[in-house]
Design an enzyme around this catalytic site. Sequence first.
Site: not given
Ligand code: G6P
Length: 610
Positions: A2, A27, A73, A99-100, A483, A487, A490, A506, A605
């Site tokens: 927020c 933000r 938010w 905020n908070g 993961e 990362k 990506e 394997h 995103k």
């Molecule tokens: C996109 C983003 C990822 C995310 C995935 C699932 O591929 O780039 O970072 O993990 O979507 O998104 P969600 O909002 O459903 O967690």
Amino acid sequence: MCGIVGYIGNRNACEVLVEGLKRLEYRGYDSAGVALFADSHIDVIKTPGKVSRLESMTSGVQAARIGIGHTRWATHGEPNTVNAHPHTDCTGNFAIIHNGIIENYSSLKTKLTLLGHSFRSQTDTEVLAHLIEEFYSKTRSTEMAVRLALKEVNGTFGIVVMSSSEPDVLIAARRGSPLLIGLGDSENLIASDASALISHTRNVLYLHDNEIAIITRDNVSLKNLDDEAIEREAEHLTFDLEQIEKGGFDHFMLKEINEQPETIKNALRGRLIDADGISKMGGLRDVEDKITNARRFVILACGTSWHAALVGKYILEQCANIPVEVDYASEFRYRNPVLMDGDVVWVMSQSGETLDTLAALREAKVKGAPVYGIVNVVGSTIARETDAGVYIHAGPEIGVASTKAFTSQLAVLNLINLLVSRRRRTISAEQGRAIVEEMERLPEKIEQILGQRDEIEAIAEEFKDSRNFLYLGRGVNFPVALEGALKLKEISYIHAEGYPAAEMKHGPIALIDENMPAVFVAPGDSTYDKILSNIQEVRARKGNVIVISNEADGRLKDLAKYIVQIPKTIDILSPILSVIPLQLLSYYIAVKRGCNVDQPRNLAKSVTVE
Ligand code: G6P
């Protein structure tokens, strides 16, 4: 999250506030509003959606010289007009932005309702407006009323209050949520973030925790909550707007990685019951029996959220003794998935808008299963369409590659595990308390890992030109290996593969030579000895080994080229720690390769297409 702006001076307050709110848009927020004093009363104008909409709603408003503005938010209640800030008391004498999170808002609300106050919104903030009204009726001083009200409150706040009975003063206070005052010439501003002030003044006073600021057009005085005056020198801001938005970090991703001690606290806040070794989550209260008595959980998600779901499977099967199936939402929706009586479906999504996850949710509902959400964005489509759910409270995640949302998802899965395991009696109260205690220590342990950023950057420097990476882990840390690999690919565009460490022999072992770095996630859990043998296998083929571990025994030191030491914790929580060095490693490698870390090519995103 927020954003807060307040203004008092000689200019058109509405214009200054809207301009400030625009500066806070980065933000992330879902509604916006202003309160303005003119013609002896306070007008509140607010709306869901963008500040530009608020701007068109306020375009004719010119008279006010004092006002407060907010971008919200959502945390408590949907992002709609009623829940947007500012909030007012029963009489409309006070307007407040906040905020908070007020943790004890529900007991305060009950008390105030009994005293005759009537509430309009579902927010925790509105409670403060009524509490101030209540104390004002006894003290006839806004400043004193705010101070007394804040003494009743548990939780975090950055607030600004205005009152039509004292229209030449703004009262601000903070505990946990930042606020700074911009000192102008016959005008003063207040904001949660320097970006909203910097076009007006670079002279600022930072408010500290448990302090109140009394702000008039020509003066600012600071006090503590016990009414004692505080002296503080003003500071001069030297940084530019872009630096401020990223909190002084070079990228949003790095900022978000560094926010994790705080976001984990936010995910856990008010949800752990230490004495009983159990958790409580408001959004699941009505479905606790259904969850406890489920015969199976099915968790549906995409991307990083899917990796978090895999960690959840390990945790829930180990502690709650409940079978868990994890599925890619995109696969689930196009199969003829078998759902049986007693199945509970969870959908997990940071954005709450991923189309495949949404479609899977709808498919599960058609098949008659109860569907619950684990979501970050409050009021998002997935949050609205699920029957119940938990918010992870990670705040807006702007970097496309998910970081803080992942660890917050893991924290919430652990909360769910604690609830279900205790209610199913698969763990004792004592075991539950031990888990609670360890969860509470996570933020400080994450800080320790973040303190090793220089060592991790040095590893990144050595391997930044590698063309392939292998990430290996076992048990609950196998999804962390996945993961870590995700990362890296990506944001740095290096090919990386995650594998269960024992499966390496394997197939992937054929790729290992002196050019192939292998990152092992190997905390000292029940699989530690086994994973040491896997490390041996890589070393025997001249592979470069980087190990993330909380063990420092001689065997590991002999085998690994680099060891990133993480603090010890219990097995089920270790992914929350072990993933952080992997986030930092990919971040630094990507930066050194000159990649656009926050907006990697071809990625979005929020993926709202199939
Ligand atoms: C996109 C983003 C990822 C995310 C995935 C699932 O591929 O780039 O970072 O993990 O979507 O998104 P969600 O909002 O459903 O967690």
